[in-house]
Write a protein that holds these residues in place. Sequence first.
Motif, mmCIF file in Angstrom:
data_model
loop_
_atom_site.group_PDB
_atom_site.id
_atom_site.type_symbol
_atom_site.label_atom_id
_atom_site.label_comp_id
_atom_site.label_asym_id
_atom_site.label_seq_id
_atom_site.Cartn_x
_atom_site.Cartn_y
_atom_site.Cartn_z
ATOM 1 N N CYS A 70 6.814 1.461 -2.549
ATOM 2 C CA CYS A 70 7.147 2.492 -3.545
ATOM 3 C C CYS A 70 8.637 2.548 -3.868
ATOM 4 C CB CYS A 70 6.686 3.862 -3.048
ATOM 5 S SG CYS A 70 4.906 4.085 -3.023
ATOM 6 N N VAL A 71 9.476 2.131 -2.937
ATOM 7 C CA VAL A 71 10.911 2.337 -3.111
ATOM 8 C C VAL A 71 11.494 1.471 -4.225
ATOM 9 C CG1 VAL A 71 11.654 0.579 -1.437
ATOM 10 C CG2 VAL A 71 13.068 2.612 -1.812
ATOM 11 N N TRP A 72 10.902 0.287 -4.484
ATOM 12 C CA TRP A 72 11.551 -0.652 -5.403
ATOM 13 C C TRP A 72 11.548 -0.209 -6.865
ATOM 14 C CZ3 TRP A 72 14.721 -3.402 -2.922
ATOM 15 C CH2 TRP A 72 14.455 -3.817 -1.624
ATOM 16 N N PRO A 73 10.418 0.220 -7.443
ATOM 17 C CA PRO A 73 10.495 0.700 -8.829
ATOM 18 C C PRO A 73 11.451 1.872 -8.996
ATOM 19 C CG PRO A 73 8.220 0.323 -8.180
ATOM 20 C CD PRO A 73 9.028 0.224 -6.934
ATOM 21 N N ILE A 74 11.486 2.773 -8.016
ATOM 22 C CA ILE A 74 12.387 3.920 -8.103
ATOM 23 C C ILE A 74 13.838 3.470 -8.011
ATOM 24 C CG2 ILE A 74 13.032 6.125 -7.040
ATOM 25 C CD1 ILE A 74 10.158 6.270 -5.939
ATOM 26 N N LEU A 75 14.131 2.596 -7.062
ATOM 27 C CA LEU A 75 15.494 2.099 -6.867
ATOM 28 C C LEU A 75 15.995 1.369 -8.096
ATOM 29 C CD1 LEU A 75 17.998 1.286 -5.225
ATOM 30 C CD2 LEU A 75 16.641 -0.548 -4.209
ATOM 31 N N LEU A 76 15.215 0.421 -8.611
ATOM 32 C CA LEU A 76 15.676 -0.404 -9.728
ATOM 33 C C LEU A 76 15.801 0.409 -11.011
ATOM 34 C CD1 LEU A 76 13.587 -3.637 -9.007
ATOM 35 C CD2 LEU A 76 15.989 -3.195 -8.475
ATOM 36 N N ASN A 77 14.876 1.331 -11.242
ATOM 37 C CA ASN A 77 14.986 2.178 -12.433
ATOM 38 C C ASN A 77 16.156 3.142 -12.325
ATOM 39 O OD1 ASN A 77 12.642 2.041 -14.600
ATOM 40 N ND2 ASN A 77 11.735 1.542 -12.622
ATOM 41 N N THR A 78 16.446 3.615 -11.116
ATOM 42 C CA THR A 78 17.606 4.486 -10.929
ATOM 43 C C THR A 78 18.898 3.731 -11.218
ATOM 44 O OG1 THR A 78 16.442 5.782 -9.244
ATOM 45 C CG2 THR A 78 18.839 5.969 -9.307
ATOM 46 N N VAL A 79 19.001 2.501 -10.715
ATOM 47 C CA VAL A 79 20.199 1.692 -10.964
ATOM 48 C C VAL A 79 20.405 1.489 -12.464
ATOM 49 C CG1 VAL A 79 21.224 -0.595 -10.684
ATOM 50 C CG2 VAL A 79 20.113 0.515 -8.737
ATOM 51 N N GLN A 127 5.511 4.580 -11.747
ATOM 52 C CA GLN A 127 5.046 3.261 -11.318
ATOM 53 C C GLN A 127 4.760 3.241 -9.818
ATOM 54 O OE1 GLN A 127 8.327 0.853 -12.576
ATOM 55 N NE2 GLN A 127 7.756 0.875 -14.742
ATOM 56 N N SER A 128 5.598 3.910 -9.058
ATOM 57 C CA SER A 128 5.454 3.903 -7.600
ATOM 58 C C SER A 128 4.229 4.671 -7.133
ATOM 59 C CB SER A 128 6.704 4.504 -6.947
ATOM 60 O OG SER A 128 7.809 3.659 -7.113
ATOM 61 N N LEU A 129 3.782 5.633 -7.913
ATOM 62 C CA LEU A 129 2.629 6.435 -7.491
ATOM 63 C C LEU A 129 1.386 5.562 -7.357
ATOM 64 C CD1 LEU A 129 1.510 9.211 -6.806
ATOM 65 C CD2 LEU A 129 1.095 9.583 -9.246
ATOM 66 N N SER A 130 1.126 4.708 -8.341
ATOM 67 C CA SER A 130 -0.047 3.833 -8.257
ATOM 68 C C SER A 130 0.106 2.818 -7.132
ATOM 69 C CB SER A 130 -0.275 3.119 -9.592
ATOM 70 O OG SER A 130 0.868 2.369 -9.960
ATOM 71 N N ILE A 131 1.335 2.307 -6.939
ATOM 72 C CA ILE A 131 1.583 1.385 -5.831
ATOM 73 C C ILE A 131 1.336 2.083 -4.495
ATOM 74 C CG2 ILE A 131 3.370 0.028 -4.655
ATOM 75 C CD1 ILE A 131 4.647 -0.448 -7.379
ATOM 76 N N GLY A 132 1.743 3.337 -4.402
ATOM 77 C CA GLY A 132 1.552 4.094 -3.167
ATOM 78 C C GLY A 132 0.089 4.263 -2.810
ATOM 79 N N ILE A 133 -0.762 4.512 -3.808
ATOM 80 C CA ILE A 133 -2.197 4.664 -3.539
ATOM 81 C C ILE A 133 -2.773 3.356 -3.010
ATOM 82 C CG2 ILE A 133 -4.440 5.118 -4.591
ATOM 83 C CD1 ILE A 133 -2.998 6.964 -6.570
ATOM 84 N N ILE A 134 -2.373 2.237 -3.618
ATOM 85 C CA ILE A 134 -2.857 0.926 -3.165
ATOM 86 C C ILE A 134 -2.424 0.669 -1.725
ATOM 87 C CG2 ILE A 134 -2.661 -1.559 -3.538
ATOM 88 C CD1 ILE A 134 -2.289 -0.909 -6.542
ATOM 89 N N LEU A 135 -1.153 0.912 -1.424
ATOM 90 C CA LEU A 135 -0.646 0.644 -0.081
ATOM 91 C C LEU A 135 -1.188 1.632 0.939
ATOM 92 C CD1 LEU A 135 3.050 -0.303 -0.909
ATOM 93 C CD2 LEU A 135 1.163 -1.815 -0.290
ATOM 94 N N MET A 136 -1.509 2.836 0.516
ATOM 95 C CA MET A 136 -2.155 3.796 1.412
ATOM 96 C C MET A 136 -3.475 3.224 1.924
ATOM 97 S SD MET A 136 -3.801 7.481 0.400
ATOM 98 C CE MET A 136 -5.145 6.658 -0.466
ATOM 99 N N VAL A 137 -4.247 2.647 1.008
ATOM 100 C CA VAL A 137 -5.536 2.073 1.394
ATOM 101 C C VAL A 137 -5.336 0.848 2.271
ATOM 102 C CG1 VAL A 137 -7.649 1.014 0.516
ATOM 103 C CG2 VAL A 137 -6.644 2.966 -0.684
ATOM 104 N N ILE A 138 -4.417 -0.035 1.877
ATOM 105 C CA ILE A 138 -4.182 -1.263 2.645
ATOM 106 C C ILE A 138 -3.718 -0.937 4.062
ATOM 107 C CG2 ILE A 138 -2.693 -3.303 2.825
ATOM 108 C CD1 ILE A 138 -2.765 -3.485 -0.210
#
Length: 260
Positions: A132-141, A184-195
């Motif tokens: 989740c951190v990458w979309p937030i980090l790159l968009n913030t930059v 973007q990170s929210l959908s990634i978080g749901i996927i990684l939660m399951v994995i």
Amino acid sequence: MTVLSAGRRILLLLGLPAVLFAVWWFATAGSDDFYFPPLSAILQKFAEVWTGDRLTSDILPSLLRLTAGYVLAIVIGVGLGLLVGMSRVVRDVLEPMLELFRAIPPPVLVPVIMLFAGIGDTMKILVIVSGCVWPILLNTVEGVRAVDEVLDDTCRSYGITGPSRLGHLVLRSASPQIITGMRQSLSIGIILMVISEMFAASNGLGFTIVQFQRTFAIPEMWSGVLLLGLLGFVLSLVFRFAENRALAWYHGLRRAQRNV
């Protein structure tokens, strides 16, 4: 907003899901395929499986892990993104390492994280953070780097520096892109939660769905997949509501610019 406009928005929001459910219902009606049971059987199992004890033993722990990992990713992503975006020296130093780690798929890190974080909730939260951190980090930059130079010069002219400049100019200007990264990170978080719950877990949505698959409880497995889809849909609606409240000034500005 008029009643007609509200009805149109609801129709656009629910129209396609309703059509897909109708297609699924009629396409599987009367199906005797063991692996693709009728939707009616899945919905029956849905009501039996995901109410009562499983609400607190599986759904709630998954949501708590998702929330913890997502919030931690926001804190890290926005904090580091502000630092990298505002300092060219920091950006030049960290950019190669950031690109290296960004290219690593988060599921690959699960065994590595298990080595030092164990198999408890900490591991699962860290797996969510790692993606989740990458979309937030790159968009913030990018949002920080795109701050209007005229507004920046105006702040300097009026002596607005330090925390005031950060809060009133930088964060406000970058907030549309920051929130884009959060979406973007929210959908990634749901996927990684399951994995993350598929590895050495004893509860959670991912663990339960895999257990159903391994025991050939196929309708129950499909009901879990359906629950994940509904969860993503509801969280998307909640996020959109929060986004509209947080960026009301931005959407108002865009509407005003279009009407000029």
